[in-house]
Design an enzyme around this catalytic site. Structure first.
Site, mmCIF file in Angstrom:
data_model
loop_
_atom_site.group_PDB
_atom_site.id
_atom_site.type_symbol
_atom_site.label_atom_id
_atom_site.label_comp_id
_atom_site.label_asym_id
_atom_site.label_seq_id
_atom_site.Cartn_x
_atom_site.Cartn_y
_atom_site.Cartn_z
ATOM 1 N N HIS A 152 0.816 -1.186 0.015
ATOM 2 C CA HIS A 152 0.166 0.050 -0.102
ATOM 3 C C HIS A 152 0.805 1.297 0.034
ATOM 4 O O HIS A 152 0.331 2.171 0.473
ATOM 5 C CB HIS A 152 -1.076 0.067 1.183
ATOM 6 C CG HIS A 152 -2.008 -1.035 1.299
ATOM 7 N ND1 HIS A 152 -2.626 -1.650 2.267
ATOM 8 C CD2 HIS A 152 -2.457 -1.871 0.054
ATOM 9 C CE1 HIS A 152 -3.531 -2.475 1.715
ATOM 10 N NE2 HIS A 152 -3.257 -2.723 0.393
ATOM 11 N N CYS A 177 2.166 21.011 -6.573
ATOM 12 C CA CYS A 177 3.422 20.571 -7.255
ATOM 13 C C CYS A 177 4.297 21.601 -7.534
ATOM 14 O O CYS A 177 3.969 22.734 -8.300
ATOM 15 C CB CYS A 177 2.632 19.859 -8.519
ATOM 16 S SG CYS A 177 4.214 19.529 -9.523
ATOM 17 N N THR A 232 -3.535 -8.869 10.698
ATOM 18 C CA THR A 232 -4.283 -8.529 9.673
ATOM 19 C C THR A 232 -5.570 -9.082 9.670
ATOM 20 O O THR A 232 -5.960 -10.282 9.942
ATOM 21 C CB THR A 232 -3.686 -8.395 8.318
ATOM 22 O OG1 THR A 232 -4.717 -8.078 7.348
ATOM 23 C CG2 THR A 232 -3.233 -9.777 7.931
HETATM 24 N N1 APR Z 1 -1.419 -8.778 18.080
HETATM 25 C C1 APR Z 1 -1.984 -9.536 16.971
HETATM 26 N N2 APR Z 1 -2.839 -8.936 16.404
HETATM 27 C C2 APR Z 1 -3.329 -7.544 16.406
HETATM 28 C C3 APR Z 1 -2.659 -6.749 17.438
HETATM 29 C C4 APR Z 1 -1.826 -7.518 18.274
HETATM 30 N N3 APR Z 1 -0.806 -6.864 19.106
HETATM 31 N N4 APR Z 1 -3.124 -5.649 17.378
HETATM 32 C C5 APR Z 1 -4.186 -5.745 16.449
HETATM 33 N N5 APR Z 1 -4.264 -7.029 15.956
HETATM 34 C C6 APR Z 1 -5.128 -7.408 14.936
HETATM 35 C C7 APR Z 1 -6.457 -6.891 15.259
HETATM 36 O O1 APR Z 1 -7.342 -7.731 15.774
HETATM 37 C C8 APR Z 1 -7.024 -6.941 13.452
HETATM 38 O O2 APR Z 1 -7.525 -7.970 13.181
HETATM 39 O O3 APR Z 1 -4.772 -6.964 13.630
HETATM 40 C C9 APR Z 1 -5.754 -6.885 12.666
HETATM 41 C C10 APR Z 1 -5.492 -5.482 12.028
HETATM 42 O O4 APR Z 1 -6.502 -5.437 11.132
HETATM 43 P P1 APR Z 1 -7.040 -4.038 10.560
HETATM 44 O O5 APR Z 1 -7.219 -2.878 11.494
HETATM 45 O O6 APR Z 1 -8.045 -4.073 9.555
HETATM 46 O O7 APR Z 1 -5.581 -3.392 9.690
HETATM 47 P P2 APR Z 1 -5.308 -4.161 8.515
HETATM 48 O O8 APR Z 1 -5.622 -5.589 8.156
HETATM 49 O O9 APR Z 1 -3.730 -3.958 8.270
HETATM 50 O O10 APR Z 1 -5.834 -3.268 7.333
HETATM 51 C C11 APR Z 1 -5.484 -3.310 5.795
HETATM 52 O O11 APR Z 1 -6.867 -1.577 5.328
HETATM 53 O O12 APR Z 1 -7.573 0.473 5.754
HETATM 54 C C12 APR Z 1 -6.781 -0.293 4.876
HETATM 55 O O13 APR Z 1 -4.903 0.661 3.854
HETATM 56 C C13 APR Z 1 -5.433 -0.003 5.024
HETATM 57 O O14 APR Z 1 -3.635 -1.410 4.802
HETATM 58 C C14 APR Z 1 -4.830 -1.022 5.427
HETATM 59 C C15 APR Z 1 -5.699 -2.360 5.048
#
Ligand code: APR
Length: 316
Positions: free
Chosen positions: A136, A168, A251
């Site tokens: 991303h 720009c 994630t």
């Molecule tokens: N240990 C393990 N898991 C964790 C921890 C931790 N300490 N803290 C948070 N999490 C988990 C949460 O439970 C969640 O399921 O990480 C996950 C993060 O999910 P999201 O908040 O959806 O983030 P992500 O999956 O990276 O989002 C993907 O969405 O908005 C867009 O571009 C943005 O790159 C991002 C993409």
């Protein structure tokens, strides 16, 4: 095919299986998300305390949906909203987590095929990981929405920190030159001398005035509505032939196309999911639920691996 895979891998379920897979795999893909940076003080997106919940609660950005903050169409309409907020997520003096350093450990052991990260905090690079693909993007560079001029991220840092819209520099130069020519044209028209363009046509005012404003600079992070850099497909096309283990960490797997990595690699490749909360729309073979830093630290100690300490991480 999926059923056959499920039968073949259905015996995999526990920590022991995860340990055996880590012991025997040679080409590991790590797919990571915001959950590996929460212990560094960077909120994730969709947890109850995540960025989207904060944006919703604050309500001060007039967003219909918190994801609009990262939507390219909304940005084109209202760039001032993103630039009033961006300093909150701008990578500053964060320290890589044990998870980032665990990925570096895999690389140092020659086991990491690639880290596909969704994060824009560049903490993988700060931890010394070389084979990282920022799916991303990141704040490392910024580009003009109008002329595509690309500049180092530092160029727009002062604007992000002062919450102003960066325009720009190349477009601004062009606009200034056109304004100058327009003024000269006006002056020459006043003295009866028409300006002639290269094929002898009298140059009309509108020819000079290409019109339009200078373009707005946007960090090269992938907004909703934008395609990922082609490097993502190129890497995945190559890596799918070599990968022998997929480890998914921190994630929610809610955002395509990164979430589709699980279905783009051969069904025979085992998948380990390390996350605080379970995932329901996909079925990784092994789910290790809990704090990711603690889980990778526990796995490493059981394998006799030592995660490099923060001090050991090469500083940029
Ligand atoms: N240990 C393990 N898991 C964790 C921890 C931790 N300490 N803290 C948070 N999490 C988990 C949460 O439970 C969640 O399921 O990480 C996950 C993060 O999910 P999201 O908040 O959806 O983030 P992500 O999956 O990276 O989002 C993907 O969405 O908005 C867009 O571009 C943005 O790159 C991002 C993409």
């Amino acid at each position: 095919r999926v059923l056959r895979r499920r039968q073949r891998l259905s015996h995999l379920s526990s920590l022991e299986d995860a340990l055996n897979l880590l012991k025997t795999s040679k080409n590991i893909i790590v797919l990571s998300g915001a959950g590996i940076s929460t212990s560094c003080g960077i909120p994730d997106f969709r947890s109850s305390t995540g960025l989207y919940a904060q944006l919703q609660d604050e309500g001060k950005y007039e967003l219909d949906d918190p994801q609009q903050m990262f939507d390219i169409h909304y940005f084109r309409e209202r760039p001032e909203v993103f630039y009033s907020f961006a300093k909150q997520i701008y990578p500053s003096n964060f320290v890589p987590s044990p998870c980032h350093r665990w990925i570096k450990l895999l690389e140092d052991k020659g086991l990491l095929l690639r880290n596909y990260t969704q994060n824009i905090d560049t903490l993988e690079s700060l931890a010394g990981v070389e084979k990282v693909l920022q799916c991303h993007g990141s704040f490392k560079t910024a580009s003009c929405l109008r002329c595509k001029n690309r500049v180092p991220g530092q160029t727009i840092e002062p604007f992000i920190m002062s919450q102003h819209i960066p325009y720009c520099p190349r477009c601004q130069e062009e606009v200034a030159q056109k304004q100058q020519k327009k003024d000269q044209l006006k002056r020459s028209k006043g003295k009866g001398k028409a300006r002639w363009d290269e094929d002898g046509e009298e140059e009309e005012e509108e020819d000079i005035w290409g019109g339009g404003e200078p373009g707005i600079m946007k960090p090269d992070i992938t907004f909703f509505g934008q395609a990922l850099d082609s490097e993502f497909d190129e890497c995945l096309f190559k890596d799918r032939e070599e990968v022998d283990l997929l480890v998914i960490i921190g994630t929610s797997l809610k955002v395509a196309p990164v979430s589709e990595v699980l279905t783009h690699i051969p069904h025979s490749v085992p998948q380990i999911y390390i996350n605080l909360t379970p995932v329901h729309h996909v079925k990784p073979d092994i789910c290790l639920l809990g704090d990711a830093d603690s889980i990778v630290t526990d796995l490493s100690s059981r394998l006799g691996w030592t995660i490099p300490s923060p001090a050991a991480v090469p500083q940029p």
